[in-house]
Write an enzyme that holds these catalytic residues in place. Structure first.
Site, PDB file in Angstrom:
ATOM      1  N   GLU A   1      -5.378  -1.513  -7.030  1.00  0.00           N
ATOM      2  CA  GLU A   1      -4.469  -0.579  -7.688  1.00  0.00           C
ATOM      3  C   GLU A   1      -3.346  -1.385  -8.329  1.00  0.00           C
ATOM      4  O   GLU A   1      -2.729  -2.223  -7.676  1.00  0.00           O
ATOM      5  CB  GLU A   1      -3.886   0.412  -6.683  1.00  0.00           C
ATOM      6  CG  GLU A   1      -4.867   1.455  -6.219  1.00  0.00           C
ATOM      7  CD  GLU A   1      -4.217   2.479  -5.312  1.00  0.00           C
ATOM      8  OE1 GLU A   1      -4.255   3.665  -5.647  1.00  0.00           O
ATOM      9  OE2 GLU A   1      -3.674   2.090  -4.257  1.00  0.00           O
TER      10      GLU A   1
ATOM     11  N   HIS B   1      -2.266  -3.618  -5.269  1.00  0.00           N
ATOM     12  CA  HIS B   1      -2.732  -3.170  -3.962  1.00  0.00           C
ATOM     13  C   HIS B   1      -4.214  -3.496  -3.803  1.00  0.00           C
ATOM     14  O   HIS B   1      -5.083  -2.807  -4.332  1.00  0.00           O
ATOM     15  CB  HIS B   1      -2.501  -1.663  -3.815  1.00  0.00           C
ATOM     16  CG  HIS B   1      -2.982  -1.111  -2.508  1.00  0.00           C
ATOM     17  ND1 HIS B   1      -3.385   0.195  -2.347  1.00  0.00           N
ATOM     18  CD2 HIS B   1      -3.144  -1.705  -1.291  1.00  0.00           C
ATOM     19  CE1 HIS B   1      -3.766   0.395  -1.104  1.00  0.00           C
ATOM     20  NE2 HIS B   1      -3.638  -0.746  -0.445  1.00  0.00           N
TER      21      HIS B   1
ATOM     22  N   SER C   1       0.822  -1.212   0.000  1.00  0.00           N
ATOM     23  CA  SER C   1       0.000   0.000   0.000  1.00  0.00           C
ATOM     24  C   SER C   1       0.847   1.249   0.000  1.00  0.00           C
ATOM     25  O   SER C   1       0.320   2.358  -0.092  1.00  0.00           O
ATOM     26  CB  SER C   1      -0.918   0.000   1.228  1.00  0.00           C
ATOM     27  OG  SER C   1      -0.147  -0.096   2.419  1.00  0.00           O
TER      28      SER C   1
ATOM     29  N   ASN D   1      -3.912   5.876  -1.290  1.00  0.00           N
ATOM     30  CA  ASN D   1      -3.304   6.282  -0.025  1.00  0.00           C
ATOM     31  C   ASN D   1      -2.651   7.652  -0.084  1.00  0.00           C
ATOM     32  O   ASN D   1      -2.529   8.323   0.941  1.00  0.00           O
ATOM     33  CB  ASN D   1      -2.293   5.230   0.441  1.00  0.00           C
ATOM     34  CG  ASN D   1      -2.976   4.073   1.138  1.00  0.00           C
ATOM     35  OD1 ASN D   1      -4.027   4.233   1.738  1.00  0.00           O
ATOM     36  ND2 ASN D   1      -2.392   2.896   1.052  1.00  0.00           N
TER      37      ASN D   1
END
Length: 288
Positions: A156, A144, A123, A195
């Site tokens: 992701e 991710h 992440s 993130n």
């Protein structure tokens, strides 16, 4: 055979993310071999997957026969060498750059298929830092997944400067057509898309609570009732895991040196004190 060409799947790690990835693959009809560090980890992983499937049965989302079939498609091993015949290996171990790089170096020496793809479920860590541990960085990609993997629709997808277009295409085909997820692509930057946006928001909520500007309850109520968020930032932080968030924030800060990414002292002290959120029973809230 599917569009990706992957029929022999390996997963390394069976914590929250690894178990969710393994279960989602098995629900899609794929045979999965899960490599863990010990028999104790294997039992914990098996219980975690069984618990998830049992909840699906109780909620009427899965028949008992399907539950048994899914479990039958998941095998555990404590020998990393057992992954030698895998075509696609997804790593889901601790969010630690050195640990991931060491694992990829071992997988590079173990996996026989010269066309095998290695995916790191990270992440926050740039993919290049783990791909460089292998002799085939063109076959390393970042995937991710989001927790809980069985419910969250997004993955992701990112790669390093060496990742081959074919690696992207095969991975995206498997993730979308077999696992049933949606994909967004991101450049190889710490935090990727989600993130990089989410972590500053969560850190800001923590700083607000730390300063006494508002209580955790009022901060969360403001964002759920005032902005229609399904969950407030501090309860979300508890669900993600405060230790995980601290590591992600550290990775983002080291990459960009922007103060908005830095973990506030409150978060660091909570992690040092073992208050990790829902998984430890206490974070910004208490959990039974």
């Amino acid at each position: 055979m599917n569009d990706s060409g992957f029929t022999r799947i390996g997963v390394v790690g069976c914590g929250l993310m690894g178990s969710g990835i393994a279960e989602t693959c098995a629900r899609s009809g794929v045979e999965v071999l899960v490599a863990v560090s010990s028999e104790r980890s294997a039992e914990a992983g098996r219980r975690r997957i069984e618990g998830s499937l049992n909840r699906a049965v109780v909620k009427g989302r899965m028949a008992q026969a399907e539950r048994s079939s899914v479990l039958g498609r998941i095998t555990f091993t404590t020998e990393l060498e057992a992954l030698a015949d895998r075509q696609f290996v997804l790593e889901a171990i601790v969010e630690d750059e050195r640990a991931k790089a060491d694992l990829f170096a071992r997988l590079d020496a173990i996996v026989d298929d010269p066309d095998a793809v290695f995916a790191t479920n990270t992440s926050s860590l740039p993919v290049m830092r783990v791909a460089g541990a292998t002799g085939r960085p063109q076959q390393v990609v970042g995937t991710h997944f989001f927790n809980p993997v069985t419910a969250m629709p997004l993955v992701e997808l990112t790669g390093c400067v060496h990742t081959a277009p074919e690696t992207f295409e095969r991975t995206e085909a498997f993730v979308t057509k077999i696992m049933g997820k949606e994909v967004v692509r991101s450049p190889d930057r710490a935090g990727f898309v989600v993130n990089a946006l989410l972590v500053p928001y969560l850190m800001s909520a923590m700083r607000m609570a730390e300063a006494g500007f508002a209580t955790p309850e009022d901060i969360d109520r403001g964002m759920t009732l005032g902005c229609a968020h399904p969950m407030g930032p501090l309860r979300l932080a508890d669900m993600i895991g405060l230790d995980t968030l601290a590591r992600v924030a550290d990775g983002l800060y080291n990459e960009f040196r922007e103060p908005l990414y830095a973990a506030p002292p409150l978060l660091l002290r909570m992690v040092e004190g073992g208050l990790l959120g829902k998984k430890s029973g206490r974070g910004f809230y208490r959990y039974e």
